[in-house]
Design a protein around this motif. Sequence first.
Motif, PDB file in Angstrom:
ATOM      1  N   UNK A   1      14.248  -3.314 -13.603  1.00 54.69           N
ATOM      2  CA  UNK A   1      13.805  -3.966 -12.386  1.00 54.69           C
ATOM      3  C   UNK A   1      13.464  -2.931 -11.308  1.00 54.69           C
ATOM      4  N   UNK A   2      14.139  -1.781 -11.364  1.00 58.99           N
ATOM      5  CA  UNK A   2      13.874  -0.725 -10.404  1.00 58.99           C
ATOM      6  C   UNK A   2      12.412  -0.273 -10.503  1.00 58.99           C
ATOM      7  N   UNK A   3      11.909  -0.133 -11.720  1.00 61.23           N
ATOM      8  CA  UNK A   3      10.522   0.291 -11.916  1.00 61.23           C
ATOM      9  C   UNK A   3       9.553  -0.775 -11.396  1.00 61.23           C
ATOM     10  N   UNK A   4       9.893  -2.028 -11.574  1.00 61.27           N
ATOM     11  CA  UNK A   4       9.052  -3.114 -11.088  1.00 61.27           C
ATOM     12  C   UNK A   4       8.982  -3.087  -9.562  1.00 61.27           C
ATOM     13  N   UNK A   5      10.107  -2.836  -8.929  1.00 63.39           N
ATOM     14  CA  UNK A   5      10.144  -2.705  -7.473  1.00 63.39           C
ATOM     15  C   UNK A   5       9.245  -1.561  -7.018  1.00 63.39           C
ATOM     16  N   UNK A   6       9.354  -0.417  -7.678  1.00 60.03           N
ATOM     17  CA  UNK A   6       8.552   0.743  -7.286  1.00 60.03           C
ATOM     18  C   UNK A   6       7.058   0.466  -7.443  1.00 60.03           C
ATOM     19  N   UNK A   7       6.684  -0.262  -8.479  1.00 61.15           N
ATOM     20  CA  UNK A   7       5.275  -0.623  -8.673  1.00 61.15           C
ATOM     21  C   UNK A   7       4.813  -1.581  -7.579  1.00 61.15           C
ATOM     22  N   UNK A   8       5.662  -2.531  -7.221  1.00 60.71           N
ATOM     23  CA  UNK A   8       5.318  -3.482  -6.161  1.00 60.71           C
ATOM     24  C   UNK A   8       5.216  -2.773  -4.810  1.00 60.71           C
ATOM     25  N   UNK A   9       6.111  -1.843  -4.563  1.00 57.29           N
ATOM     26  CA  UNK A   9       6.070  -1.088  -3.314  1.00 57.29           C
ATOM     27  C   UNK A   9       4.807  -0.220  -3.251  1.00 57.29           C
ATOM     28  N   UNK A  10       4.445   0.381  -4.355  1.00 59.74           N
ATOM     29  CA  UNK A  10       3.220   1.186  -4.415  1.00 59.74           C
ATOM     30  C   UNK A  10       1.991   0.307  -4.160  1.00 59.74           C
ATOM     31  N   UNK A  11       1.971  -0.894  -4.739  1.00 61.69           N
ATOM     32  CA  UNK A  11       0.861  -1.820  -4.514  1.00 61.69           C
ATOM     33  C   UNK A  11       0.772  -2.194  -3.037  1.00 61.69           C
ATOM     34  N   UNK A  12       1.909  -2.446  -2.420  1.00 58.56           N
ATOM     35  CA  UNK A  12       1.948  -2.762  -0.991  1.00 58.56           C
ATOM     36  C   UNK A  12       1.374  -1.621  -0.156  1.00 58.56           C
ATOM     37  N   UNK A  13       1.827  -0.399  -0.416  1.00 54.52           N
ATOM     38  CA  UNK A  13       1.365   0.747   0.364  1.00 54.52           C
ATOM     39  C   UNK A  13      -0.137   0.973   0.207  1.00 54.52           C
ATOM     40  N   UNK A  14      -0.637   0.827  -1.007  1.00 53.29           N
ATOM     41  CA  UNK A  14      -2.068   1.025  -1.214  1.00 53.29           C
ATOM     42  C   UNK A  14      -2.876  -0.066  -0.519  1.00 53.29           C
ATOM     43  N   UNK A  15      -2.397  -1.296  -0.573  1.00 54.67           N
ATOM     44  CA  UNK A  15      -3.109  -2.380   0.105  1.00 54.67           C
ATOM     45  C   UNK A  15      -3.076  -2.178   1.619  1.00 54.67           C
ATOM     46  N   UNK A  16      -1.975  -1.686   2.139  1.00 48.42           N
ATOM     47  CA  UNK A  16      -1.884  -1.388   3.574  1.00 48.42           C
ATOM     48  C   UNK A  16      -2.924  -0.337   3.957  1.00 48.42           C
ATOM     49  N   UNK A  17      -3.084   0.681   3.131  1.00 50.89           N
ATOM     50  CA  UNK A  17      -4.100   1.701   3.400  1.00 50.89           C
ATOM     51  C   UNK A  17      -5.506   1.093   3.391  1.00 50.89           C
ATOM     52  N   UNK A  18      -5.778   0.237   2.404  1.00 47.24           N
ATOM     53  CA  UNK A  18      -7.085  -0.426   2.333  1.00 47.24           C
ATOM     54  C   UNK A  18      -7.304  -1.261   3.582  1.00 47.24           C
TER      55      UNK A  18
ATOM     56  N   UNK B   1      -2.918  -9.956   2.229  1.00 47.26           N
ATOM     57  CA  UNK B   1      -2.564  -9.381   0.925  1.00 47.26           C
ATOM     58  C   UNK B   1      -1.372  -8.434   1.049  1.00 47.26           C
ATOM     59  N   UNK B   2      -1.432  -7.500   2.023  1.00 48.12           N
ATOM     60  CA  UNK B   2      -0.343  -6.519   2.085  1.00 48.12           C
ATOM     61  C   UNK B   2       0.957  -7.178   2.527  1.00 48.12           C
ATOM     62  N   UNK B   3       0.887  -8.179   3.374  1.00 47.44           N
ATOM     63  CA  UNK B   3       2.113  -8.880   3.756  1.00 47.44           C
ATOM     64  C   UNK B   3       2.744  -9.575   2.548  1.00 47.44           C
ATOM     65  N   UNK B   4       1.920 -10.192   1.716  1.00 48.86           N
ATOM     66  CA  UNK B   4       2.426 -10.854   0.514  1.00 48.86           C
ATOM     67  C   UNK B   4       3.002  -9.826  -0.457  1.00 48.86           C
ATOM     68  N   UNK B   5       2.320  -8.692  -0.613  1.00 45.72           N
ATOM     69  CA  UNK B   5       2.815  -7.653  -1.518  1.00 45.72           C
ATOM     70  C   UNK B   5       4.142  -7.074  -1.026  1.00 45.72           C
ATOM     71  N   UNK B   6       4.301  -6.927   0.292  1.00 47.15           N
ATOM     72  CA  UNK B   6       5.585  -6.471   0.821  1.00 47.15           C
ATOM     73  C   UNK B   6       6.674  -7.493   0.510  1.00 47.15           C
ATOM     74  N   UNK B   7       6.358  -8.758   0.708  1.00 45.18           N
ATOM     75  CA  UNK B   7       7.330  -9.814   0.435  1.00 45.18           C
ATOM     76  C   UNK B   7       7.760  -9.802  -1.037  1.00 45.18           C
ATOM     77  N   UNK B   8       6.805  -9.555  -1.910  1.00 45.08           N
ATOM     78  CA  UNK B   8       7.113  -9.499  -3.342  1.00 45.08           C
ATOM     79  C   UNK B   8       8.023  -8.318  -3.642  1.00 45.08           C
ATOM     80  N   UNK B   9       7.677  -7.129  -3.130  1.00 44.97           N
ATOM     81  CA  UNK B   9       8.514  -5.947  -3.358  1.00 44.97           C
ATOM     82  C   UNK B   9       9.922  -6.168  -2.804  1.00 44.97           C
TER      83      UNK B   9
END
Length: 120
Positions: free
Chosen positions: A1-18, A36-44
């Motif tokens: 689950x730790x790896x899944x969190x890190x992937x979700x956090x990475x997705x959030x950060x990249x979407x924030x940059x976009x 999108x980035x707010x939803x991705x943060x919520x998921x992470x």
Amino acid sequence: MKELYQKALKAYLEMLEIHIDTKTTDVVFHEKTGDFYEKLFSIAHSIWERYVDLDGNLRSDSLWEKQKRANEIISSLKKEIEFFQANNELTLWTDDLLGWLADELEDIEGTSKGFLKKSS
């Protein structure tokens, strides 16, 4: 689950940059990527809290160390903003923004210091 969190956090950060990068190029897309980035943060956040619910943890430091580090993070960023503000020629609006951000950090810095006093 730790790896899944890190992937979700990475997705959030990249979407924030976009999101930030499209502010002046496409208003509609920029607004949508905000959603999108707010939803991705919520998921992470939800993934990690579930992991903690199952007795996991992200960091190995003690509660005191986490409280101390939280205060250091806030204080350090506030000092960096104040230093940048004092040592650069800024427009009035940029100066106002940085002053407001420093005030916001000062507000939460006081709260974070309160946790240090409770724990000592």
